[in-house]
Scaffold this active site. Structure first.
Site, short mmCIF file in Angstrom:
data_model
loop_
_atom_site.label_atom_id
_atom_site.label_comp_id
_atom_site.label_asym_id
_atom_site.label_seq_id
_atom_site.Cartn_x
_atom_site.Cartn_y
_atom_site.Cartn_z
N ARG A 96 0.77 -1.20 0.00
CA ARG A 96 -0.11 0.00 -0.13
C ARG A 96 0.70 1.33 0.11
NH1 ARG A 96 -5.44 -1.07 0.53
NH2 ARG A 96 -5.85 1.08 1.92
N ASP A 123 -4.57 10.23 9.15
CA ASP A 123 -5.66 9.86 8.45
C ASP A 123 -6.77 11.12 8.19
OD1 ASP A 123 -8.21 8.74 7.59
OD2 ASP A 123 -7.75 6.76 8.51
N TYR A 178 -8.40 2.51 16.70
CA TYR A 178 -7.60 2.87 15.70
C TYR A 178 -7.35 4.47 15.86
CZ TYR A 178 -6.55 4.52 10.86
OH TYR A 178 -6.02 5.19 9.75
#
Length: 251
Positions: free
Chosen positions: A15, A142, A155
């Site tokens: 990724r 993120d 997370y």
């Protein structure tokens, strides 16, 4: 005399980590390619770098044991003739849990991989024999932190902790010439959905489809080269964060 450019990228076997590592190799860096279980992807990139005349070393480490994470800095420098001048903390774990069902095991695993391991890597980076320009650290966050879902409780707590650690480390390490920044990607690669579903969700962002790994690689490279930028998070998400909680294409 020129100094060899050495970089360590965690999660380099797949990724975004793999894309970032390839981008740095193309810029002439000797690469420490960290992986945990993605040995196939890491070895593929390792062989590709060597075939093109570059230098890379494979480094396996389980980042759920964060007390061992810092060893990667020494191992990279020793194998490639360091010091490590660039650290990219890209490795992440994406398991889902919520406040109502999380366990100590799920909490500790996600906090260790997503926050503790990057912190101890930053510590080891700062404690090595410094290079001529200090060096640069880039942490991968993120964009969904702006509208975090409670269904990924541990997370996001890990990413929030890494966000805070980025700014605190930038403040503390600035006098050493070490710049610490972050990139917060949006919808770059499919996760557990089909390509069709991913494409339809990308179209919902303000800028529409087109965001890809190369955009994240470019953002990382900018932060490595930007000599007076530190403690900053560069959001690369085609405007996804502007949509607000409940309107995110993957919220």
């Amino acid at each position: 005399m020129t100094t060899k450019k050495v970089a360590l990228v965690t999660g380099a076997g797949k990724r975004l980590g793999k894309a970032i590592a390839k981008g740095l190799a193309d810029q002439g860096y000797a690469l420490g390619l960290h992986y945990n279980s993605s040995v196939g992807g890491a070895k593929e990139l390792h062989d590709e770098i060597h075939a093109s005349g570059g230098q890379a070393v494979l480094l396996q480490k389980d980042l759920s044991q964060p007390e061992l994470a810092g060893e990667l800095i020494e191992e990279t420098g020793r194998a490639l003739g360091g010091p490590v001048s660039v650290l990219v903390n890209s490795a992440s774990a994406f398991n889902t849990d919520s406040l109502s069902d999380l366990t100590m095991e799920s909490w500790k695993f996600l906090m260790d991989v997503n926050a503790a391991a990057p912190v101890f890597l930053m510590q080891a980076f700062a404690n090595q024999e410094p290079g001529p320009d200090g060096g640069a650290i880039v942490n991968i966050l993120d964009t969904q932190m702006a509208s975090a879902s409670p269904e990924r409780f541990s997370y996001f707590c890990g990413k929030f902790a890494l966000d805070g650690a980025t700014r605190l480390a930038a403040f503390e390490l600035g006098p050493k010439g070490i710049r610490v920044n972050a990139v917060a990607p949006g919808l770059v690669l499919p996760s557990d959905q089909t390509q069709e579903n991913f494409d339809s969700r990308q179209k919902l962002t303000p800028m529409g489809p087109g965001l890809g790994p190369d955009d994240i690689v470019a953002a990382v490279q900018y932060l490595i080269d930007a000599r007076q930028v530190s403690g900053h998070t560069l959001v690369v998400d085609a405007g996804q964060r502007l949509m607000g909680f409940g309107n995110s294409p993957i919220g």
